[in-house]
Design a protein around this motif. Structure first.
Motif, PDB file in Angstrom:
ATOM      1  N   ARG A 287     -19.312   4.341   5.725  1.00 59.24           N
ATOM      2  CA  ARG A 287     -18.441   3.202   5.853  1.00 59.24           C
ATOM      3  C   ARG A 287     -18.897   2.090   4.686  1.00 59.24           C
ATOM      4  O   ARG A 287     -18.217   1.274   4.207  1.00 59.24           O
TER       5      ARG A 287
ATOM      6  N   GLU B 230      -8.721  -7.403   5.888  1.00 62.60           N
ATOM      7  CA  GLU B 230      -8.685  -5.914   5.947  1.00 62.60           C
ATOM      8  C   GLU B 230      -7.642  -5.320   6.886  1.00 62.60           C
ATOM      9  O   GLU B 230      -8.101  -5.895   8.126  1.00 62.60           O
TER      10      GLU B 230
ATOM     11  N   ARG C  61     -12.394   6.574  -3.089  1.00 63.27           N
ATOM     12  CA  ARG C  61     -12.294   7.093  -1.587  1.00 63.27           C
ATOM     13  C   ARG C  61     -12.903   8.293  -1.176  1.00 63.27           C
ATOM     14  O   ARG C  61     -13.645   8.470  -0.400  1.00 63.27           O
TER      15      ARG C  61
ATOM     16  N   ARG D 180      -7.002  -1.599   8.329  1.00 68.83           N
ATOM     17  CA  ARG D 180      -6.985  -0.113   8.235  1.00 68.83           C
ATOM     18  C   ARG D 180      -7.005   0.605   6.794  1.00 68.83           C
ATOM     19  O   ARG D 180      -5.876   1.210   6.346  1.00 68.83           O
ATOM     20  N   GLU D 181      -7.808  -0.137   6.015  1.00 70.65           N
ATOM     21  CA  GLU D 181      -8.067   0.489   4.614  1.00 70.65           C
ATOM     22  C   GLU D 181      -7.159   0.193   3.726  1.00 70.65           C
ATOM     23  O   GLU D 181      -6.866   0.521   2.516  1.00 70.65           O
ATOM     24  N   ARG D 182      -6.220  -1.057   4.119  1.00 70.07           N
ATOM     25  CA  ARG D 182      -5.463  -1.669   3.187  1.00 70.07           C
ATOM     26  C   ARG D 182      -6.039  -3.189   3.140  1.00 70.07           C
ATOM     27  O   ARG D 182      -6.406  -3.685   4.139  1.00 70.07           O
ATOM     28  N   TYR D 183      -6.129  -3.652   1.940  1.00 67.10           N
ATOM     29  CA  TYR D 183      -6.922  -4.869   1.761  1.00 67.10           C
ATOM     30  C   TYR D 183      -6.038  -6.028   1.336  1.00 67.10           C
ATOM     31  O   TYR D 183      -5.006  -5.664   0.395  1.00 67.10           O
TER      32      TYR D 183
ATOM     33  N   GLU E 239      -5.030  -1.138  -2.502  1.00 65.58           N
ATOM     34  CA  GLU E 239      -5.660  -0.001  -1.808  1.00 65.58           C
ATOM     35  C   GLU E 239      -6.602   0.575  -2.877  1.00 65.58           C
ATOM     36  O   GLU E 239      -6.766   0.066  -3.998  1.00 65.58           O
ATOM     37  N   ILE E 240      -7.538   1.147  -2.450  1.00 60.20           N
ATOM     38  CA  ILE E 240      -8.475   1.683  -3.218  1.00 60.20           C
ATOM     39  C   ILE E 240      -8.223   3.071  -4.087  1.00 60.20           C
ATOM     40  O   ILE E 240      -7.479   3.786  -3.512  1.00 60.20           O
TER      41      ILE E 240
ATOM     42  N   PHE F 140     -16.858   1.613   1.350  1.00 60.71           N
ATOM     43  CA  PHE F 140     -15.653   1.210   1.344  1.00 60.71           C
ATOM     44  C   PHE F 140     -15.476  -0.503   1.212  1.00 60.71           C
ATOM     45  O   PHE F 140     -16.777  -1.136   1.581  1.00 60.71           O
TER      46      PHE F 140
END
Length: 355
Positions: free
Chosen positions: A61, A32, A55, A34-37, A49-50, A64
């Protein structure tokens, strides 16, 4: 790589089928940023990405993705995908977010076993082991204590430390290893099973990444040289990452965490400090705080040496911490509800004025 090598099993398959996720691919979050996986699937690894709806519907938290999560995703090209759903977790390791009261930080998801790693240097602390154990028990994760850098002490001192740990912590395996001589590694390897997921918890410099590299038989995580002044490895791991070993086990390495705040772990406290809880049942008052009440069986047991005094003080500290976290969460939720009522009332009054 087969999905089974990532821990895919009948439970995950049933989740995919139960949510009617036709057309989506199962994958596991391996890193992970910063919210990119980075998600690994049977077809390979993808940056992901979600979905926007996921989102915006998230309440905290926990909603996510985290390293270790199984997700359902759609693949759009050779290296990009969108995460549509997080599949149900069977375990979730978390702690209080540092400097953010009432917030939770996810450590790892879907972990079967946690290696609680400490070096036998000046930072060695059984109190810290009890803290890790509390989080493990509250998360339904089996703990194993691993003492590293045992080549720095002789056999008699190593035996003494192991017995010291066992005198306060029962029913938890304790393994002593040397990252230099590899002594004790066979005992660790015996615990690692194909398709099972393991997580390493410990402060910076205790040898987690070196332990992982030695288990893998090759360098999978970068390590740094030992500091001459502190005799500790420098902090290198900067993010959580899931590694599949050639032996079949799955290990999640974590950055060093010196602060490990307790987040809503009453069950975890009861299990980690079962000796204290057993005596607490004999207290005169049901709401005994075990601090200054007359007729407190816990205080009596401490005075008679039946409960370790350091363990008792550690329990009280974590119980205060847990209670403070719970009250902070309750306060945040109340403020959120009050704000929602205010917005609803404002909208209602605005509609009246408009008509």
């Amino acid at each position: 790589m087969e999905l089974e090598d990532l821990g895919y099993n009948d439970t995950v398959a049933q989740s995919m089928a139960g949510y009617n996720l036709d057309g989506l691919e199962p994958g596991r979050v391996v890193a992970e940023h910063r919210e990119r996986y980075i998600v690994r699937t049977a077809a390979g690894e993808f940056d992901a990405e979600i979905l926007g709806n996921l989102r915006f519907s998230a309440k905290g938290r926990e909603d996510f993705p985290a390293v270790g999560d199984w997700v359902a995703l759609s693949i759009y090209d050779s290296d990009f995908a969108i995460i549509h759903r997080i599949l149900p977790r069977f375990s979730l390791l978390s702690r209080q977010a540092v400097g953010q009261f009432g917030e939770v930080q996810i450590i790892a998801a879907n972990v079967d076993c946690a290696f609680l790693v400490q070096a036998i240097d000046r930072d060695f602390s059984i109190n810290r082991f009890e803290r890790y154990l509390t989080v493990c028990h509250s998360s339904s994760v089996s703990p194993v204590i691993v003492l590293t850098k045992t080549d720095l002490i002789d056999q008699s001192k190593k035996t003494e430390l192991i017995e010291l740990v066992k005198s306060r912590i029962s029913d938890v395996p304790v393994i002593a290893v040397s990252n230099k001589t590899l002594d004790g590694y066979e005992d660790v390897k015996k615990l690692v099973e194909r398709g099972k997921s393991y997580c390493m918890l410990g402060s910076s410099g205790v040898g987690k990444s070196t332990l992982l590299n030695n288990l893998a038989g090759k360098t999978v995580m970068r390590t740094d040289e030992i500091s001459n002044s502190s005799n500790r490895g420098r902090h290198v791991t900067t993010h959580r990452e899931l590694i599949v070993l050639e032996s079949g086990g799955i290990v999640i390495d974590n950055p060093g965490m010196r602060e490990f705040g307790i987040a809503d772990s009453s069950f975890g406290l009861e299990t980690a400090f079962d000796n204290i809880i057993n005596f607490a049942q004999e207290c005169k008052y049901n709401d005994c705080t075990h601090t200054n009440e007359k007729g407190c069986a816990v205080i009596d047991a401490v005075e008679k040496g039946k409960i370790d005094s350091d363990s008792y003080e550690n329990y009280l500290k974590m119980e205060r911490e847990r209670a403070h976290f719970a009250s902070t969460v309750a306060e945040r939720r109340k403020k959120g509800k009050d704000l929602a009522k205010t917005i609803k009332s404002f909208k209602k009054n605005s509609m009246r004025i408009a008509t």
